[in-house]
Design a protein around this motif. Structure first.
Motif, PDB file in Angstrom:
ATOM      1  N   ALA A 112       0.821  -1.218   0.000  1.00 17.41           N
ATOM      2  CA  ALA A 112       0.000   0.000   0.000  1.00 17.41           C
ATOM      3  C   ALA A 112       0.853   1.265   0.000  1.00 17.41           C
ATOM      4  CB  ALA A 112      -0.938  -0.014   1.205  1.00 17.41           C
ATOM      5  N   TRP A 113       1.980   1.221   0.726  1.00 17.24           N
ATOM      6  CA  TRP A 113       2.774   2.454   0.849  1.00 17.24           C
ATOM      7  C   TRP A 113       3.348   2.913  -0.485  1.00 17.24           C
ATOM      8  CZ3 TRP A 113       7.829   2.104  -0.721  1.00 17.24           C
ATOM      9  CH2 TRP A 113       8.413   0.847  -0.708  1.00 17.24           C
ATOM     10  N   GLN A 153       1.794   3.354  -3.074  1.00 15.85           N
ATOM     11  CA  GLN A 153       0.838   4.273  -3.700  1.00 15.85           C
ATOM     12  C   GLN A 153       1.222   5.731  -3.436  1.00 15.85           C
ATOM     13  OE1 GLN A 153      -1.578   3.110  -5.666  1.00 15.85           O
ATOM     14  NE2 GLN A 153      -0.749   1.075  -5.230  1.00 15.85           N
ATOM     15  N   LEU A 154       2.016   5.943  -2.401  1.00 19.07           N
ATOM     16  CA  LEU A 154       2.399   7.310  -2.058  1.00 19.07           C
ATOM     17  C   LEU A 154       3.553   7.816  -2.919  1.00 19.07           C
ATOM     18  CD1 LEU A 154       2.332   6.879   1.827  1.00 19.07           C
ATOM     19  CD2 LEU A 154       0.490   7.638   0.345  1.00 19.07           C
ATOM     20  N   PRO A 193       4.295   7.885  -6.299  1.00 24.07           N
ATOM     21  CA  PRO A 193       4.098   8.792  -7.444  1.00 24.07           C
ATOM     22  C   PRO A 193       3.755  10.207  -7.011  1.00 24.07           C
ATOM     23  CG  PRO A 193       2.893   6.741  -7.760  1.00 24.07           C
ATOM     24  CD  PRO A 193       3.402   6.719  -6.362  1.00 24.07           C
ATOM     25  N   GLY A 194       2.927  10.337  -5.990  1.00 27.98           N
ATOM     26  CA  GLY A 194       2.550  11.665  -5.513  1.00 27.98           C
ATOM     27  C   GLY A 194       3.744  12.440  -5.000  1.00 27.98           C
ATOM     28  N   LEU A 195       4.608  11.758  -4.284  1.00 28.45           N
ATOM     29  CA  LEU A 195       5.780  12.436  -3.717  1.00 28.45           C
ATOM     30  C   LEU A 195       6.854  12.708  -4.771  1.00 28.45           C
ATOM     31  CD1 LEU A 195       6.026  10.478  -0.346  1.00 28.45           C
ATOM     32  CD2 LEU A 195       5.080  12.755  -0.747  1.00 28.45           C
TER      33      LEU A 195
END
Lengths: 319, 694
Positions: free
Chosen positions: B98-99, B101-102, B104-106
């Motif tokens: 799950a982590w 998923q963070l 690309p945003g960062l």
């Protein structure tokens, strides 16, 4: 521009993005508190706030590359009575400290909604103190390209534009994270918990309710950007030699980048409007990841290009 | 260098070819959906390498320009293909944590800065192919190779978990090869003022750097070289092209090997799954057969109990048979049947079966049942089945007899069903096991079926005993009638005759006296014959345990001796005759009535009896024919004698028919047909029937 000079666009863009995102996030929170329980809303905002905090930290770290001896940077605050740079540093530290406190409250303390609300708005105020100080640094009589109120307006608009496009990314990122974690739980335990499903539902509702006005805010900011540029060009065309030289560079050597900036800006904002319209028009869960990431990327490229031009085009008046 | 580029191209061409072949063969690999991208990347890289080779040859300037343009176009395309392949293999082969998923945003902001930085470099006065080459490497090859490397490393972990160590090793090697490729292809670039390859001198501006390139050879671009081609040559002594060729070979070798082994492994896995499916099918078939055999056994037993009930078998035998077979079929160590005693005070064990003895026993002396669960089953009229975690006290008092060894291992499973007659509880039927293996719902259903049959048997037993009482009363009435019609009449007649004789004697009429005496002698002889026949009839009817054929045979012999009528008996059936008990009795009664008529009215010298089994196709029946050579009689429709009417009624009572054929002077033939039981279906084929009731 070299790496030392790139530290300035990195710092200014990331700080404006962080401040704008916090402003937008707190508006989203205020709107959501009318419809949903504070505890649930604050749980949804934890990850986006953490992303803002990381952005601020990155900006502060990157700003040290601009210094010859970064370990002496604390001394810069001593001139706060006379120097906008010192004030910018003080506001930055204040913003970072308040955001850290807010993050701690959101992650580790339930309740205290009013305190969180007040702290959030105080952080936003400190953030805009940073942006104001930051713009005042560039109001130098020797820099014709910078020394206009348009610099302050540009920085403010940039923070709104970046914040309005960054918050959707943070919200969707958080939704995606929650969904994948929930799916992993389903794989392990055989069923998702009601709480997990409710959390996902709440996130989707918040996204649905906030995308419309976030897109509107981005559209207004993006609409003002070319007006500012036109006004700046007009001012430079009537300015001194330095101003004329800056204008020549902007419309000459750097014209491709100027075009790139506006193409990226309006593509990004257009994409955002389309995404907001899609979200508003359906109650079905949407895969928004690619569209909001692309929108944010395009707006970031536009703003970074604009900031590059801001630093690249200035020409000092006199010696 | 030409050889290096040739080999570089060949390596990637092999990679593209292998991936294409796997794709065309319809590979079952988990990577199959991503093979087109790998194949396209391989071919594009091969083309790039061979175009580089061509550029080193003596091409005409125009041709060189065309080749260079192609190469410039192809390089970002191949980088883009690698990026897509890397992204797909990283994200699509198996779910990411799950982590991730963070990430690309960062990475958005850094990516935006790099893209913008790349865009700014295009306005510098350098040849266009240099920024294209450099940014293709930084923005496409580098992330693509890293993602592909991490994707293969994730495969390595997965295969290790599944203990496919041979595939895991190849996946690890492929992952490392891609990471090596990321370094030599993605990070090392031609000397230029971009990114990690170079570090700017602070005092230089970009246009000045390119100007300096032409003037200062010692420090090209006025930069400190960091990770550019020259630095690699300086440090390793070998050109970067050599290392790229090496990485191409490593990637190709391990990916191709991995695809091959992976495919073989998948086939092995499929074969194992196929075998597993076959085993499961076999198990299901075996289970089905076992279930079918069990159901057949149960059906046989239940039908047989029903048959024995219909045949009016002894109730003790039926219940014993029920208990013995139930104990075996329910894989139990003990099965008991207890009945509430006459005073309605205690539940007493009546029958039990022990798996060790494989036989049922009738309990003569009263043995009280005290087990709580059994008493509750009786009182609540509700079935009971012990659970897995049943308290031990529920299994107390389940031993009724001490074994020869003395010690009895405790029971750990119990199932009990109530026996109810007219909604009134009359007893309990139960099974128990030493092993802690609770009875299933199906077991309980079968036990309830047995209980139903037991109740029916008990009910039939009660009805049979009532019927026997009625039969005895009827028989007594018949004997009374016979005595009244026969012996009493003769005795009355004799009384009158004696008075007549006294009168004649007083009057001295000797001749008349002698005539009367002769008549009295006949009357006494007739009465004697009647009495003897009645005695014979009674004896024959009550002695049917000898078997029907033997009883008839014996009866005919006695009849011949008593009446001096010649008898013959022919039969084509074997003992036991397939008739119901009641039908046997009626058959004997009909025969007796027929022979009485022969003796009394036919004045026959010979009588023959024939018994045979006929009518196999339309249902079997036992046919009895009684034929005499007496005087016969004229048959009339309306007037039928009382004896003949009784015979007809007896035949009808058991579903049979009776016909009488007689002509005056030509004897009489009486034919009686009685239906057999459905014996074929009731043949005792099941080994369970070998249980002896002791």
């Amino acid at each position: 521009m070299n790496i030392r000079e790139w530290a300035l666009p990195v710092y200014t863009i990331l700080m404006q993005m962080a401040v704008g995102a916090l402003l937008m996030l707190w508006l989203v929170r205020a709107a959501s508190l009318r419809r949903h329980a504070p505890a649930a809303v604050d749980r949804v905002l934890r990850l986006p706030l953490a992303a803002i905090w990381i952005t601020t930290l990155t900006a502060v770290t990157a700003s040290h590359w601009h210094l010859s001896r970064f370990y002496l940077s604390p001394l810069a605050v001593l001139n706060w009575r006379t120097s906008w740079l010192s004030r910018e540093i003080i506001f930055t530290v204040l913003f970072f400290a308040l955001t850290t406190a807010l993050l701690w409250l959101l992650w580790f303390r339930d309740g205290r909604t009013r305190l969180k609300t007040a702290l959030g708005w105080a952080s936003v105020a400190a953030g805009y103190g940073v942006i104001y100080s930051m713009s005042r640094i560039y109001l130098l009589p020797s820099q014709a390209f910078w020394n206009t109120p348009l610099t302050l307006a540009g920085f403010l608009l940039a923070s709104i534009l970046l914040g309005a496009t960054a918050v959707p990314v943070f919200l969707v990122m958080d939704l995606k994270f929650t969904e994948v974690a929930c799916n992993a739980d389903v794989g392990r335990a055989g069923a998702a918990t009601d709480a997990a499903m409710a959390d996902i539902g709440l996130r989707q509702r918040i996204i649905r309710h906030s995308f419309g006005w976030l897109a509107a805010a981005a559209l207004v900011a993006a609409g003002l950007a070319p007006l500012l540029s036109v006004r700046l060009i007009e001012m430079l065309s009537h300015g001194d030699v330095a101003a004329q030289t800056s204008l020549a560079l902007l419309l000459g050597l750097y014209r491709p980048l100027l075009i790139l900036r506006f193409v990226a800006l309006f593509s990004g904002v257009g994409g955002f409007l389309l995404t907001a319209w899609r979200v508003r028009g359906t109650r079905m869960p949407l895969n928004l990841t690619n569209s909001v990431y692309l929108v944010c990327l395009l707006v970031l490229v536009a703003e970074i290009t604009g900031r590059f031009l801001f630093y690249a085009v200035h020409v000092r008046t006199g010696l | 260098m030409i050889v290096i580029y040739l080999l570089y191209g060949l390596a990637f061409f092999s990679l593209g070819l292998t991936a294409s072949l796997h794709m065309l063969q319809g590979s079952s690999l988990p990577l199959r959906n991503h093979l087109p991208w790998l194949a396209a990347f391989g071919f594009a890289c091969a083309a790039t390498g061979w175009l580089d080779m061509l550029l080193l040859t003596d091409l005409k300037p125009e041709a060189a320009t065309v080749v260079q343009s192609f190469r410039t176009l192809l390089q970002p395309v191949s980088g883009l293909l690698l990026l897509i392949f890397g992204w797909r293999i990283l994200t699509k082969v198996s779910p990411l944590p799950a982590w991730t998923q963070l990430i690309p945003g960062l990475l958005l902001a850094p990516l935006a800065f790099v893209i913008t930085y790349a865009a700014t470099t295009f306005i510098t006065p350098s040849p266009i192919e240099i920024p294209i080459d450099i940014w293709s490497r930084y923005l496409l090859y580098l992330p693509g190779s890293i993602m592909a490397g991490i994707g293969f490393l994730r495969q390595w972990r997965q295969q290790r978990k599944r203990q496919y160590y041979d595939v895991a090793r190849l996946m690890l090697a492929a992952g490392v090869a891609f990471l090596f490729e990321a370094f030599v292809v993605g990070l090392v670039v031609p000397a230029a003022p971009y990114g990690p390859a170079s570090y700017y001198n602070y005092d230089r501006t970009v246009p000045e750097a390119f100007t300096a390139d032409q003037s200062a050879e010692s420090e090209p671009f006025g930069l400190i070289n960091w990770l550019d081609d020259d630095r690699v040559l300086e440090v390793t002594g070998l050109p970067i092209q050599f290392w790229r060729m090496l990485s191409a070979f490593a990637v190709t070798f391990f990916v191709v090997q991995g695809l091959g082994v992976f495919d073989a492994l998948r086939k092995r896995e499929l074969a194992a799954l196929q075998a597993e499916r076959d085993r499961a099918q076999l198990s299901a078939l075996t289970a089905y057969n076992v279930a079918r055999e069990t159901a057949e056994s149960w059906t046989e037993v239940l039908i047989n109990i029903g048959r024995r009930i219909a045949e009016l078998d002894d109730v003790d035998e039926i219940l014993g048979y029920t208990v013995a077979n139930g104990c075996h079929l329910l894989a139990s160590d003990f099965m008991g049947l207890a009945i509430v005693n006459a005073d309605q005070t205690d539940l007493e064990l009546k029958y039990y079966a022990d798996e060790r003895e494989r036989a049922a026993r009738l309990v003569e002396m009263p043995v009280k049942v005290k087990n709580r669960c059994l008493l509750q089953t009786l009182q609540g009229a509700k079935s009971f089945c012990s659970a897995d975690n049943e308290p031990p006290e529920h299994f107390a008092d389940l031993h009724f007899f001490t074994s020869p060894g003395g010690e009895m291992s405790p029971m750990h499973a119990l199932a009990a069903v109530p026996l109810s007659l007219d909604n009134k509880p009359i007893g309990v039927l139960w099974v128990s096991r030493h092993e802690n293996a609770p009875y299933s719902e199906t077991d309980l259903i079968w036990l309830e079926c047995l209980a139903d049959q037991a109740v029916i048997a008990i009910q039939h037993g009660l009805m049979t005993s009532q019927l026997q009482s009625f039969s005895i009363i009827e028989e007594r009435g018949r004997i009374a009638r016979e005595m009244h019609d026969g012996l009493a009449q003769v005795l009355g007649y004799l009384n009158l005759q004696v008075q007549t004789l006294e009168t004649l004697h007083r009057r001295g009429k000797e001749e008349a006296l002698e005539a009367e005496l002769a008549q009295m002698k006949d009357a006494v002889r007739t009465a004697h014959a009647d009495v003897r026949e009645n005695i014979l009839s009674l004896r024959t009817t009550l002695a049917n345990e000898k078997g029907l054929i033997s009883a008839i045979d014996e009866y005919l012999n006695e009849f011949g001796l008593q009446t001096r009528i010649q008898t013959s008996f022919v039969h084509t059936v074997d003992e036991p005759v397939d008739l119901a008990s009641l039908a046997e009795v009626q058959l004997v009664c009909i025969l007796q009535e027929s022979l009485t008529n022969v003796r009394k009215h036919a004045n026959a010298r010979r009588v023959s009896v024939k018994i045979e089994q006929v009518g196999r196709e339309r249902g079997e029946s036992v046919l009895m024919e009684v034929r005499d050579d007496g005087v016969g009689f004229a048959q009339s429709n309306g007037s039928r004698s009382f004896g003949l009417q009784t015979m007809h009624e007896r035949a009808r009572a058991v579903g049979g028919t009776l016909t009488v054929q007689s002509t005056p002077g030509a004897g009489t033939i009486i034919t009686c047909s009685l239906p057999c039981l459905q014996s074929d279906n009731l043949k005792r084929k099941n080994p369970l029937f070998s249980y002896e009731y002791s």
